[in-house]
Motif scaffolding. Structure first.
Motif, PDB file in Angstrom:
ATOM      1  N   UNK A 196       0.834  -1.204   0.000  1.00 38.31           N
ATOM      2  CA  UNK A 196       0.000   0.000   0.000  1.00 38.31           C
ATOM      3  C   UNK A 196       0.872   1.260   0.000  1.00 38.31           C
ATOM      4  N   UNK A 197       1.861   1.261  -0.885  1.00 40.34           N
ATOM      5  CA  UNK A 197       2.765   2.405  -0.950  1.00 40.34           C
ATOM      6  C   UNK A 197       2.063   3.606  -1.585  1.00 40.34           C
ATOM      7  N   UNK A 198       2.374   4.777  -1.052  1.00 37.69           N
ATOM      8  CA  UNK A 198       1.859   6.020  -1.617  1.00 37.69           C
ATOM      9  C   UNK A 198       2.676   6.451  -2.826  1.00 37.69           C
ATOM     10  N   UNK A 199       3.935   6.031  -2.842  1.00 40.67           N
ATOM     11  CA  UNK A 199       4.820   6.433  -3.933  1.00 40.67           C
ATOM     12  C   UNK A 199       5.922   5.394  -4.115  1.00 40.67           C
ATOM     13  N   UNK A 254       1.330  -0.222  -5.268  1.00 41.38           N
ATOM     14  CA  UNK A 254       0.787   1.096  -4.955  1.00 41.38           C
ATOM     15  C   UNK A 254      -0.647   0.998  -4.451  1.00 41.38           C
ATOM     16  N   UNK A 255      -0.989   1.868  -3.536  1.00 41.77           N
ATOM     17  CA  UNK A 255      -2.395   2.021  -3.175  1.00 41.77           C
ATOM     18  C   UNK A 255      -3.092   2.780  -4.306  1.00 41.77           C
ATOM     19  N   UNK A 256      -4.413   2.698  -4.413  1.00 43.43           N
ATOM     20  CA  UNK A 256      -5.110   3.513  -5.410  1.00 43.43           C
ATOM     21  C   UNK A 256      -4.800   4.997  -5.210  1.00 43.43           C
ATOM     22  N   UNK A 306      -1.666   2.476 -14.901  1.00 44.92           N
ATOM     23  CA  UNK A 306      -1.113   3.766 -14.486  1.00 44.92           C
ATOM     24  C   UNK A 306      -1.327   4.804 -15.579  1.00 44.92           C
ATOM     25  N   UNK A 307      -1.601   6.036 -15.175  1.00 50.42           N
ATOM     26  CA  UNK A 307      -1.802   7.135 -16.119  1.00 50.42           C
ATOM     27  C   UNK A 307      -0.713   8.183 -15.929  1.00 50.42           C
ATOM     28  N   UNK A 338      16.923  12.824 -21.360  1.00 48.95           N
ATOM     29  CA  UNK A 338      16.634  12.367 -19.997  1.00 48.95           C
ATOM     30  C   UNK A 338      15.237  12.832 -19.626  1.00 48.95           C
ATOM     31  N   UNK A 339      14.478  11.941 -18.996  1.00 49.83           N
ATOM     32  CA  UNK A 339      13.114  12.289 -18.596  1.00 49.83           C
ATOM     33  C   UNK A 339      12.795  11.714 -17.232  1.00 49.83           C
ATOM     34  N   UNK A 340      12.031  12.471 -16.470  1.00 56.02           N
ATOM     35  CA  UNK A 340      11.485  12.030 -15.190  1.00 56.02           C
ATOM     36  C   UNK A 340       9.977  11.976 -15.364  1.00 56.02           C
ATOM     37  N   UNK A 341       9.411  10.787 -15.283  1.00 54.58           N
ATOM     38  CA  UNK A 341       8.001  10.579 -15.567  1.00 54.58           C
ATOM     39  C   UNK A 341       7.235  10.271 -14.279  1.00 54.58           C
ATOM     40  N   UNK A 342       6.080  10.908 -14.131  1.00 55.31           N
ATOM     41  CA  UNK A 342       5.213  10.677 -12.979  1.00 55.31           C
ATOM     42  C   UNK A 342       3.919  10.055 -13.472  1.00 55.31           C
ATOM     43  N   UNK A 343       3.660   8.837 -13.025  1.00 54.93           N
ATOM     44  CA  UNK A 343       2.415   8.137 -13.345  1.00 54.93           C
ATOM     45  C   UNK A 343       1.633   7.887 -12.056  1.00 54.93           C
ATOM     46  N   UNK A 344       0.316   7.777 -12.205  1.00 54.21           N
ATOM     47  CA  UNK A 344      -0.533   7.581 -11.026  1.00 54.21           C
ATOM     48  C   UNK A 344      -1.461   6.403 -11.236  1.00 54.21           C
ATOM     49  N   UNK A 345      -1.658   5.665 -10.171  1.00 61.09           N
ATOM     50  CA  UNK A 345      -2.553   4.502 -10.241  1.00 61.09           C
ATOM     51  C   UNK A 345      -3.999   4.957 -10.061  1.00 61.09           C
TER      52      UNK A 345
END
Length: 201
Positions: free
Chosen positions: A108-111, A138-140, A175-176, A194-201
């Motif tokens: 249930x990780x937040x990140x 990941x948690x929702x 993930x979006x 180089x890229x840093x990508x942030x996706x969310x569940x």
């Protein structure tokens, strides 16, 4: 065998730590990754450092009040991490085999943070599996943030994963994409190596 193993022989932990220590002593900021993570989730959140290496990012996050778990396959890197922060939970495991239940920890990780070119250094063909396993932890509503090189100038190995491929693996894992930067300081991404990508569940 992972590309990391082929590159280092998994014996480079102390050298890797010394390089960042020297950068810090020279006055260079070495905590951009932790700062970006802290902007995404509040202190107290659960963070998985996937491919934690010598623990530089995770130790900083723990200092900022995050509940952290580190996983890495390289024993030489983990030896440095455990020496620097013996009270933090460090696990030696290939990310392609990561299952929180097997380690006795909650999924249930937040990140999840994957810094340091984790995805280009995985064993060929395991990228989608690793994304899936990390997403499942990941948690929702939780985030995965991953930074990696896309060309020879930003990698110690030949480029092996593109942003469209990575985004496709993330989409398949539920993930979006919510943001993409060119640095861990959150500079806008306008193309580049180089890229840093942030996706969310």
């Amino acid at each position: 065998m992972s590309r990391w193993s082929e590159l280092t022989g998994e014996t480079s932990g102390s050298d890797y730590a010394a390089r960042f220590a020297a950068l810090a002593c020279s006055g260079k900021d070495v905590h951009g990754e932790a700062r970006l993570c802290a902007a995404l989730v509040p202190a107290g959140a659960r963070v998985l450092d996937a491919g934690c290496g010598t623990g530089r990012v995770m130790i900083r996050l723990a200092e900022l009040g995050y509940d952290c778990v580190g996983v890495d396959r390289d024993a030489s890197m983990l030896a440095v991490a455990r020496e620097q922060a013996p009270d933090l939970p460090w696990f030696q495991l290939d990310l392609a085999e990561f299952e929180p239940d097997r380690l006795g920890i909650a999924a249930d990780f937040d990140l999840v943070v994957a810094a340091g070119n984790i995805f280009p250094l995985l064993a060929a063909g395991t990228e989608a599996t690793v994304v899936g396993r990390l997403a499942a932890a990941l948690r929702p509503g939780g985030y995965i943030v991953a930074g990696f090189g896309l060309d020879a100038a930003h990698l110690p190995v030949p480029p092996s994963i593109t942003l469209p491929e990575y985004d496709a693996y993330c989409a398949a894992a539920g993930l979006a994409l919510v943001d993409r930067f060119s640095t861990w300081d959150a500079d806008p991404y306008e193309g580049g190596g180089y890229a840093v990508s942030v996706h969310r569940r």
